[in-house]
Structures are given as C-alpha cells and as structure tokens.
Design a protein around this motif. Structure first.
Motif, mmCIF file in Angstrom:
data_model
loop_
_atom_site.group_PDB
_atom_site.id
_atom_site.type_symbol
_atom_site.label_atom_id
_atom_site.label_comp_id
_atom_site.label_asym_id
_atom_site.label_seq_id
_atom_site.Cartn_x
_atom_site.Cartn_y
_atom_site.Cartn_z
ATOM 1 N N ARG A 312 0.907 -1.130 -0.086
ATOM 2 C CA ARG A 312 0.001 0.036 -0.076
ATOM 3 C C ARG A 312 0.931 1.124 0.088
ATOM 4 O O ARG A 312 0.571 2.153 0.539
ATOM 5 C CB ARG A 312 -1.034 0.069 1.334
ATOM 6 C CG ARG A 312 -2.108 -1.221 1.241
ATOM 7 C CD ARG A 312 -2.955 -0.899 2.355
ATOM 8 N NE ARG A 312 -3.930 -2.067 2.232
ATOM 9 C CZ ARG A 312 -5.068 -2.124 1.542
ATOM 10 N NH1 ARG A 312 -5.626 -0.899 0.872
ATOM 11 N NH2 ARG A 312 -6.088 -3.036 1.665
ATOM 12 N N SER A 313 2.066 1.271 -0.843
ATOM 13 C CA SER A 313 2.905 2.260 -0.937
ATOM 14 C C SER A 313 2.834 3.087 -2.279
ATOM 15 O O SER A 313 3.854 3.553 -2.772
ATOM 16 C CB SER A 313 4.153 2.114 -0.432
ATOM 17 O OG SER A 313 4.630 0.970 -1.424
ATOM 18 N N VAL A 314 1.846 2.762 -3.021
ATOM 19 C CA VAL A 314 1.556 3.493 -4.270
ATOM 20 C C VAL A 314 0.256 3.871 -4.452
ATOM 21 O O VAL A 314 -0.804 3.191 -4.129
ATOM 22 C CB VAL A 314 1.983 2.458 -5.441
ATOM 23 C CG1 VAL A 314 1.075 1.307 -5.503
ATOM 24 C CG2 VAL A 314 1.903 3.036 -6.827
ATOM 25 N N PHE A 315 0.185 5.091 -4.879
ATOM 26 C CA PHE A 315 -1.296 5.672 -5.319
ATOM 27 C C PHE A 315 -1.597 5.914 -6.550
ATOM 28 O O PHE A 315 -0.775 6.824 -7.289
ATOM 29 C CB PHE A 315 -1.598 6.865 -4.611
ATOM 30 C CG PHE A 315 -2.894 7.377 -4.700
ATOM 31 C CD1 PHE A 315 -4.026 7.131 -4.284
ATOM 32 C CD2 PHE A 315 -2.842 8.821 -5.609
ATOM 33 C CE1 PHE A 315 -5.298 7.838 -4.098
ATOM 34 C CE2 PHE A 315 -4.252 9.378 -5.754
ATOM 35 C CZ PHE A 315 -5.453 8.812 -5.024
ATOM 36 N N LEU A 316 -2.691 5.072 -7.553
ATOM 37 C CA LEU A 316 -2.907 5.483 -8.970
ATOM 38 C C LEU A 316 -3.913 6.375 -8.892
ATOM 39 O O LEU A 316 -5.178 5.581 -8.347
ATOM 40 C CB LEU A 316 -3.142 4.172 -9.548
ATOM 41 C CG LEU A 316 -3.732 4.142 -10.979
ATOM 42 C CD1 LEU A 316 -2.469 4.776 -11.731
ATOM 43 C CD2 LEU A 316 -3.851 2.653 -11.437
ATOM 44 N N ALA A 317 -4.045 7.489 -9.391
ATOM 45 C CA ALA A 317 -5.124 8.369 -9.510
ATOM 46 C C ALA A 317 -5.894 8.112 -10.749
ATOM 47 O O ALA A 317 -5.254 8.066 -11.939
ATOM 48 C CB ALA A 317 -4.760 9.682 -9.417
ATOM 49 N N LEU A 318 -7.117 8.127 -10.917
ATOM 50 C CA LEU A 318 -8.055 7.824 -11.848
ATOM 51 C C LEU A 318 -9.140 9.048 -11.695
ATOM 52 O O LEU A 318 -9.487 9.624 -10.831
ATOM 53 C CB LEU A 318 -8.847 6.571 -11.687
ATOM 54 C CG LEU A 318 -8.020 5.429 -11.768
ATOM 55 C CD1 LEU A 318 -8.974 4.122 -11.646
ATOM 56 C CD2 LEU A 318 -6.969 4.918 -13.027
ATOM 57 N N ASP A 319 -9.428 9.495 -13.080
ATOM 58 C CA ASP A 319 -10.553 10.209 -13.409
ATOM 59 C C ASP A 319 -11.884 9.840 -12.915
ATOM 60 O O ASP A 319 -12.166 8.485 -12.938
ATOM 61 C CB ASP A 319 -10.453 11.505 -14.383
ATOM 62 C CG ASP A 319 -10.585 10.577 -15.505
ATOM 63 O OD1 ASP A 319 -11.235 9.738 -15.826
ATOM 64 O OD2 ASP A 319 -10.238 11.121 -16.594
ATOM 65 N N ARG A 320 -12.873 10.500 -13.287
ATOM 66 C CA ARG A 320 -14.358 9.888 -13.059
ATOM 67 C C ARG A 320 -14.714 8.952 -14.307
ATOM 68 O O ARG A 320 -15.484 8.308 -14.333
ATOM 69 C CB ARG A 320 -15.465 11.366 -13.222
ATOM 70 C CG ARG A 320 -15.381 11.910 -11.705
ATOM 71 C CD ARG A 320 -16.160 13.192 -11.931
ATOM 72 N NE ARG A 320 -16.038 13.860 -10.545
ATOM 73 C CZ ARG A 320 -16.393 15.056 -10.481
ATOM 74 N NH1 ARG A 320 -17.039 15.643 -11.344
ATOM 75 N NH2 ARG A 320 -16.114 15.996 -9.481
ATOM 76 N N GLN A 321 -13.709 9.176 -15.163
ATOM 77 C CA GLN A 321 -13.973 8.139 -16.439
ATOM 78 C C GLN A 321 -13.008 7.031 -16.287
ATOM 79 O O GLN A 321 -13.069 6.153 -17.179
ATOM 80 C CB GLN A 321 -13.771 8.983 -17.776
ATOM 81 C CG GLN A 321 -14.922 9.744 -18.079
ATOM 82 C CD GLN A 321 -15.003 10.873 -17.532
ATOM 83 O OE1 GLN A 321 -14.306 11.677 -17.345
ATOM 84 N NE2 GLN A 321 -16.102 11.281 -17.031
#
Length: 383
Positions: A312-321
């Motif tokens: 849990r040491s990576v964050f993948l950001a996604l948009d609403r699509q």
C-alpha cells in the motif's frame, strides 16, 4: 437587423472557423473538463484584501517585468469586496477612461474593481482575475484592449496564482484547483453553449460570455508556452493584443488532446482489477521514456510495482471516467519516515487533478511530494 455576433468577431479579430476548430468540431481537452476534480470546498479563512495581496505576489513572481506596475495596482487601484444584498454579485473591473500621462495617473481615472467576496476558493480566483484586468488596463495606458484579449489576460492571472500557490501556499492549492475546474464547467458549459448558438444562428444581442471559452483555452496554452517577457508584452499591448495572439490562428488546435491512455473499466474479480492497475502504472511509465523507469527489465519493474501495491505504498489516481491521471510511489524506512518518492503523470496538464486526488486520499504523502518536488507542483511559465 444587425448581426452583433459578426461585429464581435471583427472586434476581436477572430473568425468562425477558428472558433469551430477549437471549440465545437472536436472534443475539448480532457484536462479542462474537471474530470476527477476533488478537494475540499471551503478554504482556510482569507480576507478579500489578503486575496488581493496574494494575487499581487503571484503576478510579481510570474511576470517580474511588470513588478512596478503590479505594485502600483496593488496599492493604488480602488476596490470593493463588499457583498451587496439584492445584487447578482458579479465581479467586474470598470475602466474609467483616459489615464493621461504615465506620470499623472490620478485616482479618479484608475480602473475600479468590484469583487463581492465571501471567502470561497472561487472568490480567491476571481480576485486574481479582476486584479489582472486592472493590471492590463493600467499597463495598456490609453489603448483599449478588445474583450476577448482582456479575458485572456485575466485567465493568465488565474494560472499564475495557481502556480504560485502550489509552491508558496500548498495547503490552499487543492481548494483553488477544484474551484478552477468547477469554473470550467461554466466557461466550457453554458458559456460555450451560448457561443455555439451564435456560431450557428448569429445573434442580434451581445453576450459577454462569448469571450470566455476561447480565452480559457488561449490562457492555458500561454501558461505552458510563452515566456514571461511575451506575457508582459500582452498585458501592455492594448488594442494590439489580437496581433500577439494571431499565431494561434495558424494552428490546427490551440490545445491538442494529448492525453490518450485508455480507461480502466470495472471488472469482476480482484485478480483482473490488479492486472489492470499494474497495466495502468506501466503505461504511465511509458509516458516518461527519459525518466529511467523503462530502462529496467519489465520483470523487475513489474515486481517492484506489485510489491508496492501489496505494501500500500503506491497511489494510482483515476478520473471519473476511470482514465489514469498518474501515480505516486513511496518507500518508508523502519521508523516510518519517507525515504523515497517518485511520481508519473500522463501529461503535465493533468498534474493538478492528480495532486488534488492524492491530497484527498493520502494528505501526508501529498504534502511531502509538494515539498520535495516543487518543480512538479508548478504550472510552468517559461523564463
């Protein structure tokens, strides 16, 4: 019956083909639409005068060539932040006419700024917008700038504030980023619809909102491409401003849609979801062929990303699509201190979205990223 829209095109020295090419014939660049916008809605308490001072600081940092004029506007231009009952509450900057010789600017001939201020993030951006109008009016001396170019200057001022806040006031940044994206829903929503109607049918009544959509795109491009010296010249250019913007008429698009990564649709099963997430991370790596990540073997990179996901040491950001915006990967030592941070973004225009999303989910990591990677947190203006 006079076609006011045709007169507006002539005044601003644009044509309908230029507007259609950039606003109606193709989808707008996704980084302008607010997809994935997040963040807190109510910023820390900041007065109208404090917001005015922030605007001055941001513009001075972004356009040091105009520092004396910016200081003049900050201290001398009359302004009101009062919210009056029964009014529509719209901000405006009123050009009160000829300012005479440069050495004889009396208070009565300076522009007047009215900015009903309630302390919202949008209000802070509006103060920077109106400050930029005042700066453009003072900088242009006796030459009146056409309205579309005026709005370009005002939106450039907003861009400069956003970039300055990311470095000087990072805790405030998520609020302003969210407000900026929310404002786009009006400028590129209802205002664009009004412009589309005029493009198709003409109009015998003037709608000032026609100026906003194309000015929003032009300001975004100027913030990415123009030198500070050229931006300073725009603020001083008055009636000649359209000539400085004329190069955009020869382009296929003001802002090409550079962001083409596929969306990550929800699937049943954690294994499929895991593969999709790793695939998204690897695709983002490929956006950075000079960053070194793709120089390692695929197996090594794959193993590292998988381990980071398990830790849990990576964050993948996604948009609403569900389109990947970017990711942040970090490592902690035995004492829990962050010893390594790296990030990838699909393209620099989506950095504000990714930072806002990271701020919402991992605020401590977001703070450390902003502190250790200041160049990654600024909307760059070239020297």
């Amino acid at each position: 019956m006079a076609d006011i829209f045709s007169e507006w095109l002539r005044t601003n020295r644009v044509d309908d083909a230029f507007l259609r090419r950039n606003l109606t014939d193709h989808a707008l660049p996704i980084f302008l639409t607010g997809a994935g916008a997040s963040g807190r809605s109510v910023p820390p308490e900041i007065s109208g005068e404090a917001a005015w001072e922030m605007a001055a600081q941001a513009l001075t940092a972004g356009i040091p060539e105009l520092s004396r004029l910016i200081r003049f506007v900050q201290t001398r231009v009359p302004r009101s932040f009062e919210v009056q009952q029964g009014r529509d509450g719209r901000a405006f900057t009123y050009d009160r006419g000829d300012r005479g010789d440069r050495g004889d600017r009396g208070r009565k001939t300076l522009p007047f700024v009215s900015c009903p201020y309630r302390g919202t993030a949008s209000d802070i951006l509006t103060v920077a917008h109106e400050f930029s109008h005042a700066l453009q009016i003072v900088g242009s001396v006796r030459s009146t700038m056409p309205p579309l170019s005026r709005e370009v200057c005002a939106f450039v001022g907003e861009q400069l504030l956003l970039g300055w806040v990311r470095q000087a006031r990072p805790a405030l940044s998520p609020y302003l980023e969210t407000a900026w994206l929310t404002d786009n829903s009006r400028y590129l929503g209802t205002d664009l619809q009004s412009l589309r109607t005029a493009l198709e049918c003409g109009s015998d009544t003037y709608d000032y909102a026609w100026n906003y959509p194309i000015a929003r795109l032009l300001a975004q491009s100027i913030g990415q491409e123009w030198t500070r010296k050229k931006i300073a010249a725009l603020f001083r250019s008055g009636e000649k401003a359209p000539a400085l913007l004329a190069d955009y008429h020869d382009r296929p698009r003001i802002l090409p849609q550079r962001y083409v990564l596929p969306g990550m649709q929800d699937t049943d099963g954690t294994v499929a979801s895991l593969y999709r997430q790793i695939g998204g991370l690897l695709l983002l790596d490929l956006q950075y062929p000079d960053a070194g990540a793709v120089d390692h073997s695929i197996g090594d990179r794959y193993a590292r990303l998988l381990q980071s996901m398990q830790d849990r040491s990576v964050f993948l950001a996604l948009d609403r699509q569900q389109v990947p915006l970017g990711y942040v990967l970090w490592q902690h030592n035995g004492e829990g201190k962050t010893v390594h941070l790296e990030h990838r973004i699909a393209c620099k225009q989506r950095l504000p979205d990714m930072l806002a999303s990271l701020e919402s989910h991992c605020p401590q990591i977001a703070m450390e990223l902003r502190r250790t990677e200041p160049t990654a947190s600024s909307r760059g203006i070239r020297q």
